[in-house]
Motif scaffolding. Structure first.
Motif, PDB file in Angstrom:
ATOM      1  N   GLY A 190       0.816  -1.430   0.115  1.00 34.01           N
ATOM      2  CA  GLY A 190       0.005   0.065  -0.042  1.00 34.01           C
ATOM      3  C   GLY A 190       1.099   1.197  -0.081  1.00 34.01           C
ATOM      4  N   GLN A 191       1.995   1.147   0.698  1.00 32.33           N
ATOM      5  CA  GLN A 191       2.689   2.433   0.715  1.00 32.33           C
ATOM      6  C   GLN A 191       3.533   2.576  -0.531  1.00 32.33           C
ATOM      7  N   ILE A 192       4.036   1.489  -1.210  1.00 31.47           N
ATOM      8  CA  ILE A 192       4.552   1.558  -2.669  1.00 31.47           C
ATOM      9  C   ILE A 192       3.421   2.191  -3.200  1.00 31.47           C
ATOM     10  N   ILE A 193       2.298   1.669  -3.612  1.00 36.74           N
ATOM     11  CA  ILE A 193       1.355   2.306  -4.272  1.00 36.74           C
ATOM     12  C   ILE A 193       1.083   3.741  -3.894  1.00 36.74           C
ATOM     13  N   ASN A 194       1.195   4.254  -2.561  1.00 41.73           N
ATOM     14  CA  ASN A 194       1.043   5.627  -2.384  1.00 41.73           C
ATOM     15  C   ASN A 194       2.102   6.441  -2.818  1.00 41.73           C
ATOM     16  N   ARG A 195       3.486   5.871  -3.014  1.00 44.63           N
ATOM     17  CA  ARG A 195       4.471   6.576  -3.569  1.00 44.63           C
ATOM     18  C   ARG A 195       4.247   6.978  -5.007  1.00 44.63           C
ATOM     19  N   LEU A 196       3.812   5.901  -5.662  1.00 43.16           N
ATOM     20  CA  LEU A 196       3.568   5.964  -7.242  1.00 43.16           C
ATOM     21  C   LEU A 196       2.510   7.100  -7.433  1.00 43.16           C
ATOM     22  N   ILE A 197       1.450   7.020  -6.650  1.00 39.43           N
ATOM     23  CA  ILE A 197       0.245   8.003  -6.665  1.00 39.43           C
ATOM     24  C   ILE A 197       1.006   9.354  -6.427  1.00 39.43           C
ATOM     25  N   LYS A 198       1.691   9.567  -5.465  1.00 39.21           N
ATOM     26  CA  LYS A 198       1.837  10.894  -4.964  1.00 39.21           C
ATOM     27  C   LYS A 198       3.148  11.394  -5.854  1.00 39.21           C
ATOM     28  N   SER A 199       3.710  10.872  -6.620  1.00 37.70           N
ATOM     29  CA  SER A 199       4.743  11.057  -7.486  1.00 37.70           C
ATOM     30  C   SER A 199       4.451  11.271  -8.786  1.00 37.70           C
ATOM     31  N   ALA A 200       3.139  10.930  -9.300  1.00 37.81           N
ATOM     32  CA  ALA A 200       2.495  10.943 -10.442  1.00 37.81           C
ATOM     33  C   ALA A 200       2.275  12.340 -10.822  1.00 37.81           C
ATOM     34  N   SER A 201       1.953  12.870 -11.952  1.00 40.95           N
ATOM     35  CA  SER A 201       1.829  14.002 -12.437  1.00 40.95           C
ATOM     36  C   SER A 201       0.917  14.197 -13.778  1.00 40.95           C
ATOM     37  N   PHE A 202       0.069  15.288 -13.802  1.00 39.12           N
ATOM     38  CA  PHE A 202      -0.679  15.530 -15.112  1.00 39.12           C
ATOM     39  C   PHE A 202       0.140  16.090 -16.041  1.00 39.12           C
ATOM     40  N   LEU A 203       1.379  16.316 -15.680  1.00 35.73           N
ATOM     41  CA  LEU A 203       2.469  16.686 -16.967  1.00 35.73           C
ATOM     42  C   LEU A 203       1.846  17.724 -17.928  1.00 35.73           C
ATOM     43  N   GLY A 204       1.297  18.741 -17.460  1.00 38.66           N
ATOM     44  CA  GLY A 204       1.009  20.276 -18.110  1.00 38.66           C
ATOM     45  C   GLY A 204      -0.426  20.150 -18.687  1.00 38.66           C
ATOM     46  N   HIS A 205      -1.196  19.236 -18.271  1.00 43.41           N
ATOM     47  CA  HIS A 205      -2.476  19.251 -18.537  1.00 43.41           C
ATOM     48  C   HIS A 205      -3.326  19.809 -17.400  1.00 43.41           C
ATOM     49  N   LYS A 206      -3.605  21.036 -17.659  1.00 46.92           N
ATOM     50  CA  LYS A 206      -4.226  22.053 -16.799  1.00 46.92           C
ATOM     51  C   LYS A 206      -5.543  21.956 -16.286  1.00 46.92           C
ATOM     52  N   GLY A 207      -6.039  22.094 -15.266  1.00 47.13           N
ATOM     53  CA  GLY A 207      -7.293  22.201 -14.623  1.00 47.13           C
ATOM     54  C   GLY A 207      -8.011  20.817 -14.653  1.00 47.13           C
ATOM     55  N   LEU A 208      -6.997  19.843 -14.290  1.00 43.89           N
ATOM     56  CA  LEU A 208      -7.571  18.421 -13.773  1.00 43.89           C
ATOM     57  C   LEU A 208      -7.348  18.264 -12.451  1.00 43.89           C
ATOM     58  N   LYS A 209      -8.347  17.458 -11.962  1.00 43.81           N
ATOM     59  CA  LYS A 209      -8.403  17.128 -10.600  1.00 43.81           C
ATOM     60  C   LYS A 209      -8.245  15.882 -10.306  1.00 43.81           C
ATOM     61  N   ALA A 210      -7.430  15.225  -9.284  1.00 45.19           N
ATOM     62  CA  ALA A 210      -7.124  13.826  -9.046  1.00 45.19           C
ATOM     63  C   ALA A 210      -8.196  13.383  -7.971  1.00 45.19           C
ATOM     64  N   PRO A 211      -8.689  12.226  -8.571  1.00 44.32           N
ATOM     65  CA  PRO A 211      -8.482  11.423  -9.525  1.00 44.32           C
ATOM     66  C   PRO A 211      -9.439  11.721 -10.937  1.00 44.32           C
ATOM     67  N   ASP A 212      -8.736  11.927 -11.989  1.00 44.54           N
ATOM     68  CA  ASP A 212      -9.101  12.248 -13.115  1.00 44.54           C
ATOM     69  C   ASP A 212      -9.652  10.764 -13.815  1.00 44.54           C
ATOM     70  N   GLU A 213     -10.676  10.905 -14.413  1.00 43.78           N
ATOM     71  CA  GLU A 213     -11.335   9.525 -15.215  1.00 43.78           C
ATOM     72  C   GLU A 213     -10.326   8.973 -16.292  1.00 43.78           C
ATOM     73  N   GLU A 214      -9.569  10.155 -16.904  1.00 45.36           N
ATOM     74  CA  GLU A 214      -8.665   9.742 -18.155  1.00 45.36           C
ATOM     75  C   GLU A 214      -7.205   9.517 -17.658  1.00 45.36           C
ATOM     76  N   TYR A 215      -6.749  10.211 -16.584  1.00 46.86           N
ATOM     77  CA  TYR A 215      -5.519  10.222 -16.248  1.00 46.86           C
ATOM     78  C   TYR A 215      -5.407   9.519 -14.817  1.00 46.86           C
ATOM     79  N   GLY A 216      -6.378   9.195 -14.123  1.00 50.52           N
ATOM     80  CA  GLY A 216      -6.366   8.670 -12.924  1.00 50.52           C
ATOM     81  C   GLY A 216      -5.635   9.856 -11.907  1.00 50.52           C
ATOM     82  N   TYR A 217      -4.557   9.528 -11.117  1.00 60.85           N
ATOM     83  CA  TYR A 217      -3.701  10.395 -10.229  1.00 60.85           C
ATOM     84  C   TYR A 217      -2.717  11.202 -11.003  1.00 60.85           C
ATOM     85  N   GLY A 218      -2.473  10.439 -12.294  1.00 64.18           N
ATOM     86  CA  GLY A 218      -1.438  11.186 -13.203  1.00 64.18           C
ATOM     87  C   GLY A 218      -0.683  10.089 -13.864  1.00 64.18           C
TER      88      GLY A 218
END
Length: 449
Positions: A280-308
């Motif tokens: 669970g903590q590994i998954i937490n790190r993967l989620i917290k370090s993810a990014s939308f990478l320039g796609h503005k206005g998205l809110k996590a979790p996004d239905e197309e990008y998830g948490y990024g």
């Protein structure tokens, strides 16, 4: 037995791309390495100075893995065949071998500078063959047995580059995933390649790290399934990998299968770097370090990008508190659990399924009992009324209102991790969309919580 077709999440596109690469006149091992655009956008050379996945076993539940491929020699364990064919290192499709190379390929030649190198080149692959051809029924019973085997043989990450045909995962599959989650294993699965707004199972099950595909511009691949429950996205377009069925040993294709393999590799890197963290903590790190990478206005979790979109280097280097040991994406409960709250807490346990499937029977039985009570009550009232000269007596009322098994959202809400990101970082030589430069190089704010 409830057999159900489960497809690999690369699909026909992978075969087409593979043929294109094979027919190229300049195709060579060096050409193959040059095709691995993911290595540059993820700055993997810097990441490998931190970790290369050493000591971590990644199970690849697929079509087998050809351990004799020059980019995989020494990386592939014995594994097990669940198709009756006998050899987990025989891959007639090439799909499983490609996934393994994306995860733990080490290249070959002088300095291993040729061929495919995976994101976690020192991880080990446990091949578990659950289908021999694309027409095989990759049933829940079959891949479920492989998942259990993986857990019992030391796998800390399980790669499921498969998606069913729109149906629900049967109890054999759910029980196996619950078993894996219960034993501190990260389970990663592809969202599917239908371009649907619904994440396929088993990716959609609680606790599973579901993965969609993006291209080199960080845009969602048009055929990647999206929707509620999508956890992460990763590169899945024009991905080169080892393929023993091709004349030169390599193929190029697109799909959430490939994206899944990249996330499994990233999970292996983090597990190697932080061996004391739970799944669970590994998954937490993967989620917290993810990014939308320039796609503005998205809110996590996004239905197309998830948490990024995953960022392996940030996943192993960012200052992110370990957080709770539990899986932030939820957890399946086994029917063998002694908890009396399984159906309320997870909504997907076998016990809850049994309650749901038998609810109509319960209603019929309860209705029968209620009717009997009413009849007896009426007769008693009539008799008493007659005895009392017709005066109204105290009557009976009855009924049963059984509560059905409630099904909460499969992926509990997780604290939003992303904000709009700056777009002022220069690119690294890859084509970029008009609105921003190379998105994979952009740095969002520190998301550690």
């Amino acid at each position: 037995m409830g057999f159900k077709r489960v497809w690999s999440t690369t699909g026909v596109v992978a075969l087409t791309g593979a043929l294109l690469l094979t027919s190229a006149q300049t195709a060579s091992a060096d050409y193959v390495r040059d095709k691995q655009w993911v290595l540059d956008v993820f700055a993997m050379k810097d990441t490998w100075s931190e970790t290369q996945g050493q000591g971590v076993i990644v199970a690849v539940v697929d079509s087998g893995v050809d351990g004799s491929h020059p980019d995989l020699t020494g990386q592939v364990l014995g594994g097990k065949d669940f198709t009756g064919g006998g050899n987990a290192q025989e891959d007639k499709i090439g799909h499983g071998t490609k996934m393994a190379s994306i995860i733990a390929g080490h290249g070959h030649g002088a300095g291993n500078s040729s061929g495919v190198i995976g994101l976690a080149p020192k991880a080990k692959i446990l091949p578990l063959r659950t289908l021999q051809t694309r027409d095989d029924n990759n049933s829940d019973e079959t891949w479920g047995a492989a998942v259990r085997y993986a857990v019992d043989h030391g796998a800390k990450v399980i790669n499921l580059s498969i998606a069913n045909d729109g149906g629900k995962t049967l109890s054999a599959g759910r029980e196996a995933i619950a078993y894996a989650e219960d034993h501190d294993v990260v389970v990663v699965a592809g969202s599917g390649n239908d371009g649907s707004s619904r994440v396929s199972e088993p990716a959609a099950l609680p606790g599973v790290l579901s993965v969609g595909a993006v291209d080199k511009h960080a845009n969602v691949w048009e055929d990647s399934n999206s929707g509620k429950g999508l956890a992460l996205t990763a590169p899945g377009v024009d991905i080169v990998g080892a393929n023993p069925t091709m004349s030169n040993g390599y193929g190029v294709g697109s799909g959430t299968s490939d994206a899944t393999a990249f996330v499994s590799a990233a999970a292996a890197l983090v597990r190697a770097k932080y061996p004391d963290l739970t799944a669970g903590q590994i998954i937490n790190r993967l989620i917290k370090s993810a990014s939308f990478l320039g796609h503005k206005g998205l809110k996590a979790p996004d239905e197309e990008y998830g948490y990024g979109i995953i960022r392996p280097r940030q996943a192993v280097t960012m200052d992110i508190p370990a957080g709770p040991k539990e899986n932030p994406l939820g957890q399946l409960k086994s029917s063998n659990s002694t908890s009396g709250k399984e159906s309320e807490e997870t909504g997907t346990s076998v016990q809850a399924e049994k309650k749901k499937s038998s609810s109509s029977d319960i209603l019929v039985i309860a209705g029968g009992i209620a009717a009997a009570v009413v009849v007896v009550g009426v007769l008693f009232a009539v008799i008493r009324s007659r005895r009392n000269g017709g005066n109204g007596g105290r009557g009976f009322g009855g009924g049963v209102s059984p509560q059905g098994a409630g099904y909460p959202p499969q992926h509990p809400t997780y604290p939003p991790a992303q904000q709009p990101y700056p777009n002022s970082v220069p690119n690294q030589g890859y084509p970029t969309p008009p609105q921003h430069s190379n998105p994979y190089t952009q740095q969002p704010p520190n998301q550690g919580q």
